[in-house]
Design a protein around this motif. Structure first.
Motif, PDB file in Angstrom:
ATOM      1  N   LEU A 134     -11.076  -6.964  10.000  1.00 45.35           N
ATOM      2  CA  LEU A 134     -11.009  -6.253   8.924  1.00 45.35           C
ATOM      3  C   LEU A 134     -10.648  -7.189   7.531  1.00 45.35           C
ATOM      4  O   LEU A 134     -10.026  -7.984   7.803  1.00 45.35           O
ATOM      5  N   PRO A 135     -11.263  -6.730   6.413  1.00 49.95           N
ATOM      6  CA  PRO A 135     -10.853  -7.558   5.302  1.00 49.95           C
ATOM      7  C   PRO A 135      -9.187  -7.574   4.962  1.00 49.95           C
ATOM      8  O   PRO A 135      -8.821  -8.267   4.078  1.00 49.95           O
ATOM      9  N   VAL A 136      -8.537  -6.386   5.264  1.00 52.23           N
ATOM     10  CA  VAL A 136      -7.327  -6.242   4.897  1.00 52.23           C
ATOM     11  C   VAL A 136      -6.188  -6.519   6.041  1.00 52.23           C
ATOM     12  O   VAL A 136      -6.489  -6.002   7.316  1.00 52.23           O
ATOM     13  N   THR A 137      -5.232  -7.298   5.960  1.00 52.49           N
ATOM     14  CA  THR A 137      -4.258  -7.597   6.935  1.00 52.49           C
ATOM     15  C   THR A 137      -3.035  -7.014   6.961  1.00 52.49           C
ATOM     16  O   THR A 137      -2.236  -6.732   7.909  1.00 52.49           O
ATOM     17  N   GLY A 138      -2.656  -6.400   5.721  1.00 49.87           N
ATOM     18  CA  GLY A 138      -1.452  -5.592   5.499  1.00 49.87           C
ATOM     19  C   GLY A 138      -1.196  -5.212   4.225  1.00 49.87           C
ATOM     20  O   GLY A 138      -1.690  -5.755   3.455  1.00 49.87           O
ATOM     21  N   VAL A 139       0.135  -4.627   3.836  1.00 52.59           N
ATOM     22  CA  VAL A 139       0.403  -4.286   2.919  1.00 52.59           C
ATOM     23  C   VAL A 139       1.968  -4.719   2.759  1.00 52.59           C
ATOM     24  O   VAL A 139       2.905  -4.391   3.587  1.00 52.59           O
ATOM     25  N   ASN A 140       2.531  -5.534   1.748  1.00 49.24           N
ATOM     26  CA  ASN A 140       3.913  -6.224   1.516  1.00 49.24           C
ATOM     27  C   ASN A 140       4.703  -5.032   0.823  1.00 49.24           C
ATOM     28  O   ASN A 140       4.444  -3.904   0.493  1.00 49.24           O
ATOM     29  N   GLU A 141       5.987  -5.389   0.636  1.00 51.92           N
ATOM     30  CA  GLU A 141       6.976  -4.752  -0.050  1.00 51.92           C
ATOM     31  C   GLU A 141       6.808  -4.283  -1.537  1.00 51.92           C
ATOM     32  O   GLU A 141       7.105  -3.341  -2.039  1.00 51.92           O
ATOM     33  N   GLN A 142       5.762  -5.113  -2.065  1.00 51.89           N
ATOM     34  CA  GLN A 142       5.524  -4.875  -3.432  1.00 51.89           C
ATOM     35  C   GLN A 142       3.987  -4.266  -3.415  1.00 51.89           C
ATOM     36  O   GLN A 142       3.631  -4.045  -4.776  1.00 51.89           O
ATOM     37  N   ALA A 143       3.841  -3.603  -2.459  1.00 50.56           N
ATOM     38  CA  ALA A 143       2.534  -2.754  -2.502  1.00 50.56           C
ATOM     39  C   ALA A 143       1.302  -3.420  -2.902  1.00 50.56           C
ATOM     40  O   ALA A 143       0.276  -3.082  -3.181  1.00 50.56           O
ATOM     41  N   VAL A 144       1.288  -4.788  -2.494  1.00 49.43           N
ATOM     42  CA  VAL A 144       0.405  -5.782  -2.792  1.00 49.43           C
ATOM     43  C   VAL A 144      -0.709  -5.915  -1.519  1.00 49.43           C
ATOM     44  O   VAL A 144       0.017  -6.194  -0.241  1.00 49.43           O
ATOM     45  N   VAL A 145      -1.866  -5.724  -1.646  1.00 47.84           N
ATOM     46  CA  VAL A 145      -2.609  -5.452  -0.235  1.00 47.84           C
ATOM     47  C   VAL A 145      -3.275  -7.116  -0.012  1.00 47.84           C
ATOM     48  O   VAL A 145      -3.719  -7.690  -0.817  1.00 47.84           O
ATOM     49  N   ASP A 146      -3.016  -7.597   1.270  1.00 44.56           N
ATOM     50  CA  ASP A 146      -3.293  -8.963   1.581  1.00 44.56           C
ATOM     51  C   ASP A 146      -4.986  -8.929   2.040  1.00 44.56           C
ATOM     52  O   ASP A 146      -5.228  -8.110   2.971  1.00 44.56           O
ATOM     53  N   LEU A 147      -5.714  -9.493   1.411  1.00 46.32           N
ATOM     54  CA  LEU A 147      -7.199  -9.743   1.709  1.00 46.32           C
ATOM     55  C   LEU A 147      -7.771 -10.919   2.161  1.00 46.32           C
ATOM     56  O   LEU A 147      -8.849 -11.158   2.127  1.00 46.32           O
ATOM     57  N   ARG A 148      -6.728 -11.513   2.891  1.00 49.41           N
ATOM     58  CA  ARG A 148      -7.187 -12.695   3.623  1.00 49.41           C
ATOM     59  C   ARG A 148      -7.445 -13.971   2.811  1.00 49.41           C
ATOM     60  O   ARG A 148      -6.786 -14.167   1.838  1.00 49.41           O
ATOM     61  N   ASP A 149      -8.872 -14.429   2.831  1.00 51.04           N
ATOM     62  CA  ASP A 149      -9.024 -15.676   2.304  1.00 51.04           C
ATOM     63  C   ASP A 149      -9.542 -14.998   0.676  1.00 51.04           C
ATOM     64  O   ASP A 149      -9.725 -15.950  -0.291  1.00 51.04           O
ATOM     65  N   ALA A 150      -9.571 -13.744   0.304  1.00 47.90           N
ATOM     66  CA  ALA A 150     -10.208 -13.319  -0.665  1.00 47.90           C
ATOM     67  C   ALA A 150      -9.228 -13.109  -1.650  1.00 47.90           C
ATOM     68  O   ALA A 150      -9.339 -12.759  -2.845  1.00 47.90           O
ATOM     69  N   GLY A 151      -7.859 -13.371  -1.497  1.00 42.92           N
ATOM     70  CA  GLY A 151      -6.882 -13.058  -2.162  1.00 42.92           C
ATOM     71  C   GLY A 151      -6.097 -11.941  -1.885  1.00 42.92           C
ATOM     72  O   GLY A 151      -5.457 -11.468  -0.916  1.00 42.92           O
ATOM     73  N   ALA A 152      -5.470 -11.175  -3.026  1.00 41.98           N
ATOM     74  CA  ALA A 152      -4.523 -10.080  -2.934  1.00 41.98           C
ATOM     75  C   ALA A 152      -5.057  -9.110  -3.878  1.00 41.98           C
ATOM     76  O   ALA A 152      -5.945  -9.501  -4.926  1.00 41.98           O
ATOM     77  N   ALA A 153      -4.732  -7.825  -3.667  1.00 41.56           N
ATOM     78  CA  ALA A 153      -5.288  -6.879  -4.437  1.00 41.56           C
ATOM     79  C   ALA A 153      -4.148  -5.654  -4.716  1.00 41.56           C
ATOM     80  O   ALA A 153      -3.117  -5.587  -3.829  1.00 41.56           O
ATOM     81  N   GLY A 154      -3.990  -5.089  -5.833  1.00 42.69           N
ATOM     82  CA  GLY A 154      -3.121  -4.226  -6.001  1.00 42.69           C
ATOM     83  C   GLY A 154      -3.908  -2.729  -6.456  1.00 42.69           C
ATOM     84  O   GLY A 154      -4.809  -2.937  -7.422  1.00 42.69           O
ATOM     85  N   VAL A 155      -3.375  -1.547  -6.160  1.00 49.78           N
ATOM     86  CA  VAL A 155      -4.347  -0.261  -6.503  1.00 49.78           C
ATOM     87  C   VAL A 155      -3.187   0.743  -7.129  1.00 49.78           C
ATOM     88  O   VAL A 155      -1.920   0.858  -7.033  1.00 49.78           O
ATOM     89  N   ALA A 156      -3.801   1.558  -8.105  1.00 47.96           N
ATOM     90  CA  ALA A 156      -3.233   2.450  -8.925  1.00 47.96           C
ATOM     91  C   ALA A 156      -4.086   3.536  -9.100  1.00 47.96           C
ATOM     92  O   ALA A 156      -5.450   3.527  -9.117  1.00 47.96           O
ATOM     93  N   ALA A 157      -3.487   4.514  -9.160  1.00 52.29           N
ATOM     94  CA  ALA A 157      -4.263   5.972  -9.438  1.00 52.29           C
ATOM     95  C   ALA A 157      -4.328   6.384 -11.022  1.00 52.29           C
ATOM     96  O   ALA A 157      -3.159   6.106 -11.697  1.00 52.29           O
ATOM     97  N   CYS A 158      -5.323   6.716 -11.326  1.00 56.10           N
ATOM     98  CA  CYS A 158      -5.548   6.930 -12.813  1.00 56.10           C
ATOM     99  C   CYS A 158      -5.717   8.333 -12.949  1.00 56.10           C
ATOM    100  O   CYS A 158      -6.459   8.981 -12.316  1.00 56.10           O
ATOM    101  N   SER A 159      -5.167   9.277 -14.104  1.00 56.72           N
ATOM    102  CA  SER A 159      -5.522  10.267 -14.732  1.00 56.72           C
ATOM    103  C   SER A 159      -6.976  10.352 -15.113  1.00 56.72           C
ATOM    104  O   SER A 159      -7.433   9.294 -15.875  1.00 56.72           O
TER     105      SER A 159
END
Length: 303
Positions: A134-159
């Motif tokens: 899977l492209p995602v390995t986990g979520v750390n305490e900063q809500a940053v999603v680990d994407l392996r070699d693709a880097g990292a990502a953060g997600v936010a909800a928008c109104s």
């Protein structure tokens, strides 16, 4: 009419990732594909002409012209915003990937079939399945999603904003605010509109449970009627809701991956500040919320 009643468009680059043009509107990559193919065709023509000088020129040039035309089409062509050469490379990599994937621990791999099974069963299995990565390995305490070699990502909800009900001046203000947000992007950013099913059963159960504790019988009756109305809608229709997600990604990985968290947090804060001018509220996901969002996205849903 006042100036605020006139519509105008904010200037936003159509493709901020488009490479600079080098020759005749072609990028360095496109020029390299065409020039490299042309040089190869010239070497082939020279070699064939030296080996068989009496061979008609058109017999040699015709296939080389076809090859050069195909290379030019690949250089200038595109599909879904991806250049044709990268699209073909991605298709080749996809064709080489295994089709049978199973979930297994990464350090153990896929165990082979037991040796006590009949040989014809093992032959009928075909090639061994490969581990599902899977492209995602986990979520750390900063809500940053680990994407392996693709880097990292953060997600936010928008109104969302009701654009049609705004006046012309307000619409101009919203367009300008969204244009400032797009022009301020400093890295890969995705705006996703997802549709999901809505389950009203918890709301109906809560209304029925709290109805008995209301202060007046009329309020209790109204609460029970509303619960019955929601249950009827849920049973007779397929309810859907839309959610707007903003995802920012940092390409840094490896030893620099630890710095991705602060950068993602800063970019989400900058997006929230920029989109506030367009009347959009941006709320970053918590670690638990991000994990639940990924679990919901990966879970199988009923058709």
């Amino acid at each position: 009419m006042s100036e605020s009643e006139f519509y105008y468009a904010a200037r936003i680059p159509a493709d901020i990732d488009r490479p600079d043009a080098l020759v005749m509107g072609l990028s360095f990559r496109q020029v390299g594909i065409v020039a490299g193919t042309a040089a190869g065709c010239w070497l082939v023509y020279t070699a064939v002409h030296n080996v068989a000088p009496h061979l008609p020129v058109l017999a040699v040039l015709a296939p080389l012209a076809i090859v050069l035309t195909v290379a030019a089409g690949i250089a200038v062509g595109a599909r879904d915003g991806i250049s044709a050469d990268r699209f073909l490379l991605a298709a080749a990599r996809h064709a080489r990937r295994p089709r049978r994937l199973v979930d297994t621990p990464e350090d153990e791999g896929v165990p082979p079939m037991p040796s006590f099974l009949p040989q014809r069963w093992r032959n009928a299995q075909g090639s061994d399945p490969s581990p599902l990565m899977l492209p995602v390995t986990g979520v750390n305490e900063q809500a940053v999603v680990d994407l392996r070699d693709a880097g990292a990502a953060g997600v936010a909800a928008c109104s969302t904003v009701n654009f049609a009900l705004r006046s012309a001046g307000e619409q101009n203000h919203l367009v300008a605010g969204f244009g400032r947000f797009l022009n301020s992007l400093s890295g890969p950013t995705q705006i996703l509109i997802r549709t999901r099913r809505v389950d009203l059963a918890p709301m109906v159960a809560a209304l029925e449970a709290d109805a008995a504790g209301l202060a007046h019988p009329a309020l209790e009756a109204a609460a029970r009627d509303h619960a019955a109305f929601l249950a009827e809608i849920s049973d007779g229709r397929r309810l859907l809701s839309r959610q707007v997600l903003l995802t920012v990604r940092e390409l840094a990985a490896g030893k620099h991956g630890a710095d991705a968290g602060p950068r993602i947090t800063r970019r989400l804060a900058e997006a929230a500040s920029a989109l506030s001018g367009a009347g959009v509220v941006v709320a970053a996901y918590t670690p638990t919320g991000a994990a639940d969002l990924l679990s919901e996205a990966c879970a199988a849903t009923a058709a």
